[in-house]
Design an enzyme around this catalytic site. Structure first.
Site, mmCIF file in Angstrom:
data_model
loop_
_atom_site.group_PDB
_atom_site.id
_atom_site.type_symbol
_atom_site.label_atom_id
_atom_site.label_comp_id
_atom_site.label_asym_id
_atom_site.label_seq_id
_atom_site.Cartn_x
_atom_site.Cartn_y
_atom_site.Cartn_z
ATOM 1 N N SER A 139 0.841 -1.194 0.000
ATOM 2 C CA SER A 139 0.000 0.000 0.000
ATOM 3 C C SER A 139 0.882 1.253 0.000
ATOM 4 O O SER A 139 1.659 1.446 -0.942
ATOM 5 C CB SER A 139 -0.948 -0.054 1.202
ATOM 6 O OG SER A 139 -2.011 0.842 1.024
ATOM 7 N N ASP A 198 -10.055 -5.752 -3.266
ATOM 8 C CA ASP A 198 -9.463 -4.733 -2.398
ATOM 9 C C ASP A 198 -10.318 -3.465 -2.459
ATOM 10 O O ASP A 198 -10.452 -2.851 -3.519
ATOM 11 C CB ASP A 198 -8.041 -4.466 -2.911
ATOM 12 C CG ASP A 198 -7.254 -3.492 -2.055
ATOM 13 O OD1 ASP A 198 -7.858 -2.580 -1.461
ATOM 14 O OD2 ASP A 198 -6.023 -3.656 -2.006
ATOM 15 N N HIS A 222 -7.254 -6.170 0.972
ATOM 16 C CA HIS A 222 -6.082 -5.327 1.257
ATOM 17 C C HIS A 222 -5.337 -5.781 2.517
ATOM 18 O O HIS A 222 -4.368 -5.151 2.926
ATOM 19 C CB HIS A 222 -6.569 -3.883 1.443
ATOM 20 C CG HIS A 222 -5.521 -2.826 1.232
ATOM 21 N ND1 HIS A 222 -4.972 -2.558 -0.004
ATOM 22 C CD2 HIS A 222 -4.905 -1.963 2.092
ATOM 23 C CE1 HIS A 222 -4.079 -1.580 0.104
ATOM 24 N NE2 HIS A 222 -4.015 -1.212 1.370
#
Lengths: 284, 284
Positions: free
Chosen positions: A151, A228, A262
């Site tokens: 991320s 995600d 995620h």
């Protein structure tokens, strides 16, 4: 530069040791923590390559070592894994702890230029220069390193590799923020750390950096879960990175994994593949 | 008995799903949470065996699923992993949240008889009777189950298996509290939950239960780190369990692992061995 480190914890793990250290950073002008996994080969003092892991928003040096389950493959392949914190902490900057996506836990791996932040928030220099010196001084490294992240940390890994041609042998990322100059998280962070002059922002945007990259091959390897939420929200935009790589003739592998989100459950499911990818580039 | 469950989270993991649920327990008279790992085989609705994991003091249903890294081997072998919480919670019992080794997070897997606790703290019945019914009703199980745990949960796994001959195919433990009637943690817990009459305590002491066990072979498999602070403190006493098993001619394998401590880094290093051990006993 002070290269001394203080051991905060040490736990035997897969025949090696998972350790956490702190040190006084000359770059961020505060105490920084980082985690190090030493495989059995490093415990025996044989030189090993290093893979740096950069975590995402809200994380610190512990998330990856507790949740990713990367120690087994690192033990088998003989790689040292280094996980820095995601920002300076406790710097008494007004507002540093006010949000989860800016300030503490959200350094975005840039060297801040704005007055309030520039004294401490020098995460790009910390990750690519000071920390590697600290690691080299204190652990049996063989001079080769790669970098990966998740991320915000995936963004960090990409920009660190793209801005320092030849320093990292390979780069990989889980669900990276690929175009921070064009997503809400990036806009907030870059405006805050770098100020309103957007020409400076391009130096920390992987898509923009790929367009002018002229170093050795980087083995860019990206994994993106199809379920995600932040992908749906437009924070990640892997298609822009693939477009930029295609235009610049920079090879990239993008894995799109159906049903994955995620979370660290996604990272754990594929971290072995990423570390094996790096190991190919880190061979002596 | 209400067997309905509510899904709190679901994350794809190694091709299967790591989920967390809550339900209204008739046995503990409060809402209980538990985690379930469903391997791809179970996602495809094929019947699978179940391994129950019981956590230690201060833990809840999340520690194992976040830190042990057991999903990969469970995915490969096609076993469902169920992790209950370690106690009832939020029961408004005076003092329930006052200590880390008694009350919330410290149910010790007994059926309490003391006035203050007996209405809710029925963890033995919850783990060995109600929860298996809930699992059977809601997931594709094949009727076979084993049980394992860590520290207080290692004690829990041992007593659950020893008190219900034939119900579990095998039992294993990391750093179990082997003789709770003879260590500080156990004395505090048993006095609090069961009262001062020590004859009742023996029903929850693995060493005492082994002495009179007459069920089918249990495949007892125990791992103990040699650098475990609680081993040194006398809380665990694996030698007493080995002695009791030897006297009772009950087979036991005790792995003593040099340099390992009481943490999840130790569990993660050897959890695959434990699950493979159970899989041998759980074969159709």
């Amino acid at each position: 530069m002070a290269l001394d480190i203080k051991e905060l914890s040490s736990n035997k793990s897969f025949g090696g040791y998972q350790k956490v250290f702190s040190h006084e950073s000359a770059v961020t002008k505060c105490e920084m923590k980082f985690a190090v996994y030493l495989p059995p080969k490093a415990v025996d003092n044989s030189p090993c390559p290093v893979i740096y892991w950069l975590s995402g928003l809200t994380c610190n040096e512990l998330n990856f070592i507790q949740k990713a389950g990367a120690q087994k493959i690192s033990s088998e392949l003989g790689v040292i894994i280094v996980c820095p914190d995601t920002s300076p902490r406790g710097c008494n900057i007004p507002g540093e702890d006010d949000g989860w996506d800016f300030g503490s836990g959200a350094g975005f791996y840039v060297d801040a230029t704005e007055e309030l932040w520039k004294n401490n928030y020098q995460m790009f220099s910390y990750v690519t220069a000071e920390l590697p010196e600290v690691i080299k001084k204190n652990f049996p490294t063989n001079g080769k390193q790669s970098i990966m992240g998740h991320s915000m940390g995936g963004h960090g890994a990409l920009i660190c590799a793209l801005r320092t041609p030849g320093f990292y042998s390979s780069v990989s990322a889980f669900a990276p923020i690929c175009a921070p100059t064009e997503c809400p998280w990036g806009l907030k962070a870059f405006n805050g750390y770098l100020g309103p002059d957007k020409t400076k922002w391009d130096e920390y945007d992987a898509c923009k950096l790929v367009a002018k990259y002229s170093g050795p091959p980087l083995g860019i390897y990206v994994s993106q879960g199809e379920s995600d939420q932040f992908l749906k929200d437009g924070q990640l935009q892997p298609e822009k990175l693939v477009d930029a790589c295609t235009k610049a003739c920079v090879p990239i592998i993008l894995n799109r994994d159906q049903g994955y989100d995620h979370s660290y459950f996604y990272i754990a499911s594929f971290v072995d593949d990423h570390i094996k990818h790096h190991a190919k580039f880190l061979k002596d």
